[in-house]
Design an enzyme around this catalytic site. Structure first.
Site, PDB file in Angstrom:
ATOM      1  N   ARG A 149      -6.919   2.635  -9.624  1.00 60.61           N
ATOM      2  CA  ARG A 149      -5.754   1.789  -9.303  1.00 60.61           C
ATOM      3  C   ARG A 149      -5.934   1.138  -7.932  1.00 60.61           C
ATOM      4  O   ARG A 149      -6.326   1.771  -6.962  1.00 60.61           O
ATOM      5  CB  ARG A 149      -4.481   2.637  -9.324  1.00 60.61           C
ATOM      6  CG  ARG A 149      -3.186   1.861  -8.978  1.00 60.61           C
ATOM      7  CD  ARG A 149      -2.832   1.944  -7.515  1.00 60.61           C
ATOM      8  NE  ARG A 149      -1.523   1.352  -7.227  1.00 60.61           N
ATOM      9  CZ  ARG A 149      -1.055   1.149  -6.003  1.00 60.61           C
ATOM     10  NH1 ARG A 149      -1.787   1.468  -4.958  1.00 60.61           N
ATOM     11  NH2 ARG A 149       0.135   0.621  -5.821  1.00 60.61           N
ATOM     12  N   THR A 192       3.679  -3.562   3.450  1.00 59.91           N
ATOM     13  CA  THR A 192       3.721  -2.176   2.996  1.00 59.91           C
ATOM     14  C   THR A 192       4.888  -2.015   2.032  1.00 59.91           C
ATOM     15  O   THR A 192       5.934  -2.607   2.227  1.00 59.91           O
ATOM     16  CB  THR A 192       3.858  -1.181   4.167  1.00 59.91           C
ATOM     17  OG1 THR A 192       4.029   0.138   3.605  1.00 59.91           O
ATOM     18  CG2 THR A 192       5.036  -1.494   5.064  1.00 59.91           C
ATOM     19  N   GLY A 193       4.653  -1.227   0.998  1.00 60.24           N
ATOM     20  CA  GLY A 193       5.712  -1.021   0.008  1.00 60.24           C
ATOM     21  C   GLY A 193       5.089  -0.695  -1.325  1.00 60.24           C
ATOM     22  O   GLY A 193       3.881  -0.410  -1.412  1.00 60.24           O
ATOM     23  N   GLY A 211      -3.907  -1.267  -5.100  1.00 63.65           N
ATOM     24  CA  GLY A 211      -2.598  -1.803  -4.722  1.00 63.65           C
ATOM     25  C   GLY A 211      -2.710  -3.185  -4.098  1.00 63.65           C
ATOM     26  O   GLY A 211      -3.724  -3.882  -4.233  1.00 63.65           O
ATOM     27  N   ASP A 212      -1.667  -3.572  -3.402  1.00 64.73           N
ATOM     28  CA  ASP A 212      -1.628  -4.900  -2.784  1.00 64.73           C
ATOM     29  C   ASP A 212      -2.406  -4.961  -1.475  1.00 64.73           C
ATOM     30  O   ASP A 212      -2.891  -6.030  -1.083  1.00 64.73           O
ATOM     31  CB  ASP A 212      -0.175  -5.298  -2.497  1.00 64.73           C
ATOM     32  CG  ASP A 212       0.487  -4.312  -1.536  1.00 64.73           C
ATOM     33  OD1 ASP A 212       0.398  -3.093  -1.765  1.00 64.73           O
ATOM     34  OD2 ASP A 212       1.093  -4.768  -0.540  1.00 64.73           O
ATOM     35  N   GLY A 216       3.192  -1.314  -4.173  1.00 60.92           N
ATOM     36  CA  GLY A 216       2.181  -2.361  -4.269  1.00 60.92           C
ATOM     37  C   GLY A 216       2.271  -3.284  -5.469  1.00 60.92           C
ATOM     38  O   GLY A 216       1.937  -4.466  -5.363  1.00 60.92           O
ATOM     39  N   THR A 224       1.375   3.403   4.389  1.00 57.44           N
ATOM     40  CA  THR A 224       0.285   2.474   4.701  1.00 57.44           C
ATOM     41  C   THR A 224       0.370   1.992   6.156  1.00 57.44           C
ATOM     42  O   THR A 224       1.451   1.961   6.729  1.00 57.44           O
ATOM     43  CB  THR A 224       0.418   1.285   3.732  1.00 57.44           C
ATOM     44  OG1 THR A 224       0.098   1.763   2.443  1.00 57.44           O
ATOM     45  CG2 THR A 224      -0.456   0.119   4.086  1.00 57.44           C
TER      46      THR A 224
HETATM   47  N1  ASP Z   1       1.335  -0.912  -0.658  1.00 58.50           N
HETATM   48  C1  ASP Z   1       0.623   0.326  -0.780  1.00 58.50           C
HETATM   49  C2  ASP Z   1       0.114   0.469  -2.196  1.00 58.50           C
HETATM   50  O1  ASP Z   1       0.832   0.163  -3.119  1.00 58.50           O
HETATM   51  C3  ASP Z   1       1.441   1.528  -0.469  1.00 58.50           C
HETATM   52  C4  ASP Z   1       2.119   1.516   0.864  1.00 58.50           C
HETATM   53  O2  ASP Z   1       2.423   0.462   1.407  1.00 58.50           O
HETATM   54  O3  ASP Z   1       2.355   2.611   1.388  1.00 58.50           O
HETATM   55  O4  ASP Z   1      -0.983   0.934  -2.362  1.00 58.50           O
END
Ligand code: ASP
Length: 317
Positions: free
Chosen positions: A211, A234-235, A213-214, A237, A183
């Site tokens: 779906r 980022t992480g 994410g965050d 989610g 991300t």
């Molecule tokens: N946070 C993002 C998600 O879960 C993924 C990412 O940070 O790469 O969609």
């Protein structure tokens, strides 16, 4: 007055062992280009909001990152993207989820903030709004990326989903040592002391239809408030959503009076870890203090400010 720009290109198990010299060069160049685009705007006295949009647009156009052109494939073999932007000066925000064929989802998020009368649009409604606003579209081929396609083919018949690149198998828990989250995000403090934050993503490979994410959820993956900070996460989610990470950092600063660094560390290295969340964030406050904070092995990241300071880095200390 001083200004500061901070960006990320995803967090995860980013170590020297999984990067060769050529990849280091490419990621470094991609991050620097994004920093330069945002810096130009801030240097001319432009707004944090415009700088954040410019940096994120550059990262979305770069197939190395899991956003815009480089978005990963869903269970149905499609690219569905999420993005959000927030203006810390007036707490206005715009977000979009599950959109396809939008060249730069971050620009759509800004249009939603400015012109829709709403904060968050998804799917078909977002697509219709984009069309009416003349937002630039791109065909499926534009988003095709052999590496990401092959990652998806490997797991498409399973119930698993995985994070960007050779991600974890799966169901959200990191298992493969090469996983990365790709991300992108940017936060900035401009000369006026205004803050802005933005995040854009393709989400997770083989994610379920619908779906979210965050990243596009205001308060979870993205938040900005001049009184406290601007944050882009980022992480993985799902834990970031449950921990409402970005707003939590802001609240800790506002209600407990912690510094930017201490608030970020409390959320990422303590609270998030306790619920099994992995990843990181970038942060800036209205004095131009900034932080990169992550509990993963690494995070693609960089910063540039009015004092002439500039850096990009990938790995942990
Ligand atoms: N946070 C993002 C998600 O879960 C993924 C990412 O940070 O790469 O969609």
């Amino acid at each position: 007055m001083a200004f500061t720009l901070v960006i990320h290109g995803g967090a995860g198990n980013i170590t020297p062992a999984i990067m060769n010299a050529e990849q280091e060069k490419q990621y470094s160049a991609g991050l620097k280009e994004a920093l330069d685009k945002g810096y130009e705007i801030l240097h001319k006295g432009g707004s944090a909001m415009d700088a954040v949009i410019a940096s994120i647009t550059t990262l979305e156009d770069n197939p190395l990152f899991n956003a815009g052109r480089g978005a990963v494939f869903t269970k149905k073999g499609l690219n569905e993207m999420d993005a959000a932007i927030m203006d810390g000066s007036n707490l206005m925000a715009g977000a979009v989820a599950g959109v396809r064929n939008i060249k730069n989802p971050i620009k759509l998020a800004r249009e939603i903030m400015l012109k829709s009368g709403h904060v968050f649009l998804s799917g078909e409604g977002a697509a219709e709004f984009a069309l009416n606003q003349g937002i630039e579209m791109a065909p499926d081929e534009y988003f095709f990326n052999r590496l990401r396609y092959d990652q998806w083919v490997e797991i498409r018949d399973s119930d698993f989903y995985q994070l960007d690149h050779k991600a974890d198998n799966l169901k959200g828990q990191a298992a493969n040592p090469e996983y990365k989250f790709g991300t992108v995000g940017a936060v900035a403090c401009d000369e006026q002391g205004n803050l802005a934050a933005g995040t854009s993503t393709g989400g997770m490979t083989n994610k379920r239809f619908g779906r979210i994410g965050d990243s596009p959820v205001i308060g979870a993956g993205t938040y900005a408030n001049n009184k406290t900070c601007a944050i882009s996460c980022t992480g993985h989610g799902e834990p970031f959503l449950r921990a409402v990470v970005a707003h939590d950092v802001s609240c800790i600063m506002e209600y407990k009076g912690l510094s930017l660094q201490d608030a970020c560390a409390l959320v990422i290295k303590d609270k998030l870890v306790k619920i099994g969340g992995e990843g990181g964030l970038i942060a800036v406050d209205a004095k131009g203090n900034y932080d990169f904070c992550f509990n993963s092995a690494g995070m693609y990241r960089g910063m540039r400010d009015s004092e002439g300071k500039s850096m990009v880095a990938f790995y942990g200390e």
